[in-house]
Design an enzyme around this catalytic site. Sequence first.
Site, mmCIF file in Angstrom:
data_model
loop_
_atom_site.group_PDB
_atom_site.id
_atom_site.type_symbol
_atom_site.label_atom_id
_atom_site.label_comp_id
_atom_site.label_asym_id
_atom_site.label_seq_id
_atom_site.Cartn_x
_atom_site.Cartn_y
_atom_site.Cartn_z
ATOM 1 N N ARG B 16 124.560 3.225 48.056
ATOM 2 C CA ARG B 16 123.568 3.029 48.346
ATOM 3 C C ARG B 16 123.747 1.749 49.219
ATOM 4 N NH1 ARG B 16 118.022 4.210 49.080
ATOM 5 N NH2 ARG B 16 117.551 4.445 46.779
ATOM 6 N N SER B 43 116.224 3.717 53.299
ATOM 7 C CA SER B 43 116.631 4.483 52.313
ATOM 8 C C SER B 43 118.441 4.288 52.409
ATOM 9 C CB SER B 43 116.554 6.086 52.577
ATOM 10 O OG SER B 43 114.855 5.775 53.062
ATOM 11 N N GLU B 64 120.572 13.095 64.976
ATOM 12 C CA GLU B 64 121.815 12.524 63.950
ATOM 13 C C GLU B 64 122.870 13.183 65.161
ATOM 14 O OE1 GLU B 64 119.373 14.341 62.673
ATOM 15 O OE2 GLU B 64 117.977 13.232 61.358
ATOM 16 N N PHE B 89 121.781 15.106 56.053
ATOM 17 C CA PHE B 89 121.959 15.750 57.905
ATOM 18 C C PHE B 89 123.255 14.478 58.578
ATOM 19 C CE2 PHE B 89 117.853 14.105 55.942
ATOM 20 C CZ PHE B 89 117.200 15.945 55.729
ATOM 21 N N ASP B 123 112.692 14.932 46.407
ATOM 22 C CA ASP B 123 113.073 16.111 47.552
ATOM 23 C C ASP B 123 113.323 17.459 48.010
ATOM 24 O OD1 ASP B 123 111.601 14.041 48.784
ATOM 25 O OD2 ASP B 123 113.096 12.501 49.386
ATOM 26 N N ARG B 173 121.700 7.933 45.884
ATOM 27 C CA ARG B 173 120.229 7.422 46.169
ATOM 28 C C ARG B 173 120.921 6.318 44.474
ATOM 29 N NH1 ARG B 173 115.730 9.992 43.214
ATOM 30 N NH2 ARG B 173 114.129 7.713 44.114
HETATM 31 C C1 LIG Z 1 116.751 15.975 60.239
HETATM 32 C C2 LIG Z 1 116.194 14.722 59.155
HETATM 33 N N1 LIG Z 1 116.567 13.333 58.881
HETATM 34 C C3 LIG Z 1 116.295 12.490 58.901
HETATM 35 C C4 LIG Z 1 115.358 12.757 58.127
HETATM 36 C C5 LIG Z 1 114.229 11.811 56.742
HETATM 37 N N2 LIG Z 1 113.072 11.771 56.762
HETATM 38 C C6 LIG Z 1 111.439 12.735 56.311
HETATM 39 S S1 LIG Z 1 110.499 12.700 57.716
HETATM 40 C C7 LIG Z 1 110.778 11.675 58.843
HETATM 41 C C8 LIG Z 1 110.380 10.775 59.482
HETATM 42 C C9 LIG Z 1 109.537 12.106 59.881
HETATM 43 O O1 LIG Z 1 108.091 11.470 60.774
HETATM 44 P P1 LIG Z 1 107.143 11.900 61.553
HETATM 45 O O2 LIG Z 1 108.083 13.307 62.548
HETATM 46 O O3 LIG Z 1 106.729 12.024 62.939
HETATM 47 O O4 LIG Z 1 106.696 12.602 60.420
HETATM 48 P P2 LIG Z 1 105.152 12.173 59.748
HETATM 49 O O5 LIG Z 1 104.786 11.200 60.614
HETATM 50 O O6 LIG Z 1 104.184 13.884 60.085
HETATM 51 O O7 LIG Z 1 105.041 11.999 58.186
HETATM 52 C C10 LIG Z 1 112.443 11.142 58.245
HETATM 53 C C11 LIG Z 1 113.195 10.203 58.935
HETATM 54 C C12 LIG Z 1 114.865 14.441 57.400
HETATM 55 N N3 LIG Z 1 113.649 15.058 56.397
HETATM 56 N N4 LIG Z 1 115.592 15.759 58.160
#
Ligand SMILES: Cc1ncc(C[n+]2csc(CCOP(=O)(O)OP(=O)(O)O)c2C)c(N)n1
Lengths: 273, 324
Positions: B16, B43, B64, B89, B123, B173
């Site tokens: 990546r 990431s 996505e 995703f 994860d 990763r």
């Molecule tokens: C479909 C999907 N896309 C991307 C991710 C990667 N990801 C994990 S947490 C996150 C950000 C989440 O932000 P938010 O919903 O505001 O959560 P919080 O602030 O409560 O942690 C992302 C993009 C994922 N888990 N699922």
Amino acid sequence: MLKTSDPTELAAISKKMRRQVIEMITEAKSGHPGGSLSAVELLVTLYFDVMRHDPANPKWKDRDRFILSKGHACPILYSVMAECGYCPADQLNTLRKLGSIYQGHPDVRFMPVLEASTGSLGQGVSLAIGMALAAKLDKSPSRTYVVLGDGELQEGQIWEAAMFAGFRKVDNVVAIADNNGIQLDGFTKDIMDLEPLADKWRAFGWHVIEVNGHDIPALQKAFAEASSTSGKPTALIAHTVKGKGVSFMENNPKYHGQAPTLDEEKRALAELV
Amino acid sequence: MAINTKYELKLGAATREAFGKALVELGRTNPNIVALDADLSKSTMTVGFQKEFPERFFECGIAEANMAAIAAGLASAGKIPFASSFSAFMLNKGFEQLRVTAAFPRVNVKVVGTHSGISIGEDGPSQMSVEDLSLACSLAGFTVLSPADEVSMVALVKQAAAMFGPVFIRAGRIKCPLIYAADQTFTIGKAIELVSGTDVTLIATGLLVAESIKAAEALEAEGISAAVLDIHTIKPLDREAIAKAAQKTRALVVSEEHLVDSGLGVRVAQIVSETTPAAMEFVGVVDTYAESGAPDELLDKYGLRAVNVVAAAKRALARKKAGS
Ligand SMILES: Cc1ncc(C[n+]2csc(CCOP(=O)(O)OP(=O)(O)O)c2C)c(N)n1
Ligand SMILES: [Mg+2]
């Protein structure tokens, strides 16, 4: 298990949960502290006061159900469920380790007491609607609560679900947005602003309550209002602070997905006494 | 000689990271290159492109499916978009959009899935992708790339940009062993023989290429001559190289960090059954989703190591012997 409506007791549990979240994620050396800490009062108020559930009988048919749609915040879910007696508290520090029931994201294969496996954002409201529809078919008083991230609300499926529940009047669902203003890459307002968020849910036919997500009495009142609202699903927009309770994590995007160092753990725990 | 050192593979960058680096270099030479991400730019490593070319970077938020179709729209209008997210995703959420808006019209879109396989680690399985090669290969007309190290990733990202048509690129990763010297040349669709051998051929992609090299060395110590083929292009698959290997060694092992019943292995088996029958064995994830754990522990537990390749090679050799 302990059930209480006393805000002082609920606040004390919340503090304990915050300490555990910090310890678990530090020990795991990876994980998501920010979004776990912003959701503490939401989960504590639900599990210890609002929801009808029984850890001694986890598959009780008429229980209220809880889905952590923003599955990355699972350290707070595991802590709360352990405190309730659903799962062993002395194993919380095995979070994310090989063989642990405390997986990096909620996984019913490892923890059958969970209502859902999550981790791919955007799916929880649909799942909650399914459970709520089943409760209606079964003439069960069961209600389903689902906690969402604000970044998560960018997923299109959330709004398909919102449209469905509004149209079908699925009034035994409560969607709780943990509106902490931060997602992974930065501040939600810079990435893809959700505002005007309350108007969006209203436009989809939901009853909307805005509340300070760290104010326990206000949350108790909001959940009571949700329960007495018929004919509409309720969206609870919880205004929260990401990283709440640990000064250097508060409102800091860095701690979305970064574990505290040992030194940071010490400083965090010193603030949580 | 393609291998850097025979008995020791040095650790290089994650694929990546190599993708992120190649994307920035492409951005500098071609103003038509644009990038999209779905709240994972730190990431997937598109963050470097975002910093240098903010006007050509589109942050799509956690959406996505929408991103996939926006990328297809950009491609339809003459841009060369690179859309990236975690592979799980990108393909699972974006599949229908990629099918209809990118594959049907064969637009010039480049789709990058990072954090593929189970080696992402802690994860856990919701973020892992063990079916992405299968999904990507199911998009008719897509070219599907799965580079094994940073050198091949940089080269193949650039070739993907240079060719016209939809491409999926799989990235990982964790830091991975350096397989290639900096001057190695790559051709999309052409497998690379890293080790030559006469008894058995170890065919692999991604992280399993390094494991197969180690396996070949272990087999050599036992007097078994194993060839190693790096399949950096899953589609179009190098029919000629596979048929040749089947003919020469009559025993094949195919290894991948992917569900064993829908990835590279079955595609190789199809070619083998159409050309020269050979004893075949497969190393991969068997009908499950993995779990949380350290990457190394997971690769051990789910059987994606040189020892597993060695064991599979011996099974294939035993059947070859019994059949001859
Ligand atoms: C479909 C999907 N896309 C991307 C991710 C990667 N990801 C994990 S947490 C996150 C950000 C989440 O932000 P938010 O919903 O505001 O959560 P919080 O602030 O409560 O942690 C992302 C993009 C994922 N888990 N699922
Ligand atoms: Mg947030």
